[in-house]
Design a protein around this motif. Structure first.
Motif, PDB file in Angstrom:
ATOM      1  N   LEU A  41       0.772  -1.319   0.136  1.00 11.47           N
ATOM      2  CA  LEU A  41      -0.220  -0.104   0.094  1.00 11.47           C
ATOM      3  C   LEU A  41       0.925   1.450  -0.157  1.00 11.47           C
ATOM      4  N   THR A  42       1.909   1.283   0.783  1.00  8.51           N
ATOM      5  CA  THR A  42       2.853   2.576   0.928  1.00  8.51           C
ATOM      6  C   THR A  42       3.892   2.508  -0.408  1.00  8.51           C
ATOM      7  N   SER A  43       4.078   1.598  -1.032  1.00  6.14           N
ATOM      8  CA  SER A  43       5.229   1.561  -1.881  1.00  6.14           C
ATOM      9  C   SER A  43       4.777   1.314  -3.532  1.00  6.14           C
ATOM     10  N   LEU A  44       3.525   1.131  -3.575  1.00  4.66           N
ATOM     11  CA  LEU A  44       2.964   0.848  -4.827  1.00  4.66           C
ATOM     12  C   LEU A  44       3.215   2.048  -5.817  1.00  4.66           C
ATOM     13  N   LYS A  45       3.648   2.045  -6.958  1.00  5.14           N
ATOM     14  CA  LYS A  45       3.859   3.309  -8.065  1.00  5.14           C
ATOM     15  C   LYS A  45       3.053   2.820  -9.212  1.00  5.14           C
ATOM     16  N   LEU A  46       2.767   3.695  -9.988  1.00  5.67           N
ATOM     17  CA  LEU A  46       2.116   3.786 -11.066  1.00  5.67           C
ATOM     18  C   LEU A  46       3.278   3.914 -12.258  1.00  5.67           C
ATOM     19  N   ARG A  53      -6.741   3.427 -13.711  1.00  4.08           N
ATOM     20  CA  ARG A  53      -7.875   2.652 -13.366  1.00  4.08           C
ATOM     21  C   ARG A  53      -7.323   1.469 -12.430  1.00  4.08           C
ATOM     22  N   GLU A  54      -6.639   0.716 -12.986  1.00  9.42           N
ATOM     23  CA  GLU A  54      -6.266  -0.661 -12.594  1.00  9.42           C
ATOM     24  C   GLU A  54      -5.269  -0.247 -11.268  1.00  9.42           C
ATOM     25  N   HIS A  55      -4.484   0.683 -11.298  1.00  9.35           N
ATOM     26  CA  HIS A  55      -3.488   1.084 -10.402  1.00  9.35           C
ATOM     27  C   HIS A  55      -4.274   1.383  -8.928  1.00  9.35           C
ATOM     28  N   ILE A  56      -5.393   2.285  -9.094  1.00 12.69           N
ATOM     29  CA  ILE A  56      -6.013   2.738  -8.076  1.00 12.69           C
ATOM     30  C   ILE A  56      -6.729   1.426  -7.420  1.00 12.69           C
ATOM     31  N   LEU A  57      -7.262   0.930  -8.314  1.00  8.25           N
ATOM     32  CA  LEU A  57      -8.217  -0.530  -7.787  1.00  8.25           C
ATOM     33  C   LEU A  57      -7.302  -1.557  -7.207  1.00  8.25           C
ATOM     34  N   LYS A  58      -6.124  -1.558  -7.648  1.00  3.76           N
ATOM     35  CA  LYS A  58      -5.066  -2.366  -6.750  1.00  3.76           C
ATOM     36  C   LYS A  58      -4.825  -1.908  -5.476  1.00  3.76           C
ATOM     37  N   LEU A  59      -4.855  -0.263  -5.191  1.00  2.33           N
ATOM     38  CA  LEU A  59      -4.642   0.082  -4.045  1.00  2.33           C
ATOM     39  C   LEU A  59      -5.874  -0.214  -3.185  1.00  2.33           C
ATOM     40  N   VAL A  60      -7.169  -0.096  -3.634  1.00  2.00           N
ATOM     41  CA  VAL A  60      -8.428  -0.350  -2.965  1.00  2.00           C
ATOM     42  C   VAL A  60      -8.280  -1.835  -2.936  1.00  2.00           C
ATOM     43  N   GLU A  61      -8.020  -2.645  -3.554  1.00  2.00           N
ATOM     44  CA  GLU A  61      -7.977  -4.111  -3.178  1.00  2.00           C
ATOM     45  C   GLU A  61      -7.089  -4.413  -1.914  1.00  2.00           C
ATOM     46  N   THR A  62      -5.759  -3.916  -1.886  1.00  2.00           N
ATOM     47  CA  THR A  62      -4.958  -3.686  -0.917  1.00  2.00           C
ATOM     48  C   THR A  62      -5.611  -3.473   0.375  1.00  2.00           C
ATOM     49  N   ALA A  63      -6.264  -2.385   0.497  1.00  2.00           N
ATOM     50  CA  ALA A  63      -6.869  -1.757   1.586  1.00  2.00           C
ATOM     51  C   ALA A  63      -8.056  -2.818   2.117  1.00  2.00           C
ATOM     52  N   LEU A  77      -6.924   8.070   3.093  1.00  2.00           N
ATOM     53  CA  LEU A  77      -5.311   7.652   3.216  1.00  2.00           C
ATOM     54  C   LEU A  77      -5.489   7.144   1.787  1.00  2.00           C
ATOM     55  N   ILE A  78      -6.324   6.273   1.435  1.00  2.00           N
ATOM     56  CA  ILE A  78      -6.390   5.659   0.025  1.00  2.00           C
ATOM     57  C   ILE A  78      -6.132   6.666  -1.030  1.00  2.00           C
ATOM     58  N   VAL A  79      -7.020   7.782  -0.975  1.00  2.00           N
ATOM     59  CA  VAL A  79      -7.017   8.702  -1.820  1.00  2.00           C
ATOM     60  C   VAL A  79      -5.715   9.305  -1.880  1.00  2.00           C
ATOM     61  N   HIS A  80      -5.214   9.590  -0.758  1.00  2.00           N
ATOM     62  CA  HIS A  80      -3.752  10.365  -0.604  1.00  2.00           C
ATOM     63  C   HIS A  80      -2.580   9.700  -1.190  1.00  2.00           C
ATOM     64  N   MET A  81      -2.977   8.166  -0.776  1.00  2.00           N
ATOM     65  CA  MET A  81      -1.689   7.188  -1.201  1.00  2.00           C
ATOM     66  C   MET A  81      -1.833   7.003  -2.847  1.00  2.00           C
ATOM     67  N   ALA A  82      -2.913   7.014  -3.305  1.00  2.00           N
ATOM     68  CA  ALA A  82      -2.955   7.090  -4.891  1.00  2.00           C
ATOM     69  C   ALA A  82      -2.835   8.252  -5.656  1.00  2.00           C
ATOM     70  N   LEU A  83      -2.691   9.183  -5.114  1.00  2.00           N
ATOM     71  CA  LEU A  83      -2.248  10.365  -5.729  1.00  2.00           C
ATOM     72  C   LEU A  83      -0.738  10.813  -5.450  1.00  2.00           C
ATOM     73  N   THR A  84      -0.109  10.201  -4.296  1.00  2.00           N
ATOM     74  CA  THR A  84       1.209  10.336  -4.289  1.00  2.00           C
ATOM     75  C   THR A  84       1.935   9.238  -5.017  1.00  2.00           C
TER      76      THR A  84
END
Length: 168
Positions: A41-46, A53-63, A77-84
């Motif tokens: 969750l903290t190290s995933l990068k696009l 879309r797939e990248h953000i859904l991967k973050l949501v799945e991890t959460a 937090l998910i929104v913030h992690m996705a944007l960063t």
């Protein structure tokens, strides 16, 4: 039960003791999985070849997996992690989010990011050089003529700098 698991559990006389020992082993696995998911969750990068879309859904799945392990992750937090985790070409989107008072939902984030990715994909990067010359002057396109013209312009440029009083 696998042989590896069976070898790691002491022999027990009662079924209740055996179930408690098995549960203890799986509890250790849950902690390891929890650590792996938090790292993801903290190290995933696009990367450029993936869909936003797939990248953000991967973050949501991890959460969601973390939530199943009783580690709730807030939507903000998910929104913030996705944007960063987006590449630098999405920096303007990140600034836009930070300047707004309202918080985005995950659906808002996905739709806005995919729209921004579509815009970025359609932008044309680079430069175009336009060469125009007379049809009869073939020598103008040859390297020698170009080099001579370039050197003359270079000399004029440096002479004008010297005339203005600049020194090297």
């Amino acid at each position: 039960m696998s042989d590896t698991m069976r070898g790691g559990i002491a022999t027990c006389d009662k079924a209740k003791d055996l179930l408690e020992a098995v549960e203890a082993k799986y509890r250790e696995f849950e902690k390891a999985e929890m650590g792996d998911l938090m790292t993801t969750l903290t190290s995933l990068k696009l990367y450029e070849n993936k869909s936003v879309r797939e990248h953000i859904l991967k973050l949501v799945e991890t959460a969601a997996k973390l939530k199943d392990l009783e580690v709730p992750v807030d939507v903000a937090l998910i929104v913030h992690m996705a944007l960063t985790s987006l590449p630098s070409k999405f920096d303007q989107l990140n600034v836009s989010y930070n300047t707004q008072k309202e918080k985005w939902t995950l659906d808002d984030l996905i739709s806005i990011c995919t729209q921004e990715a579509r815009i970025k994909r359609n932008e044309i990067y680079g430069t175009v050089n336009l060469v125009h010359g007379d049809k009869g002057k073939k020598a103008a396109y040859q390297f020698g003529a170009y080099k001579k013209n370039y050197n003359n312009k270079k000399k004029k440029f440096f002479k004008s700098l010297l005339a203005m009083g600049m020194k090297w």
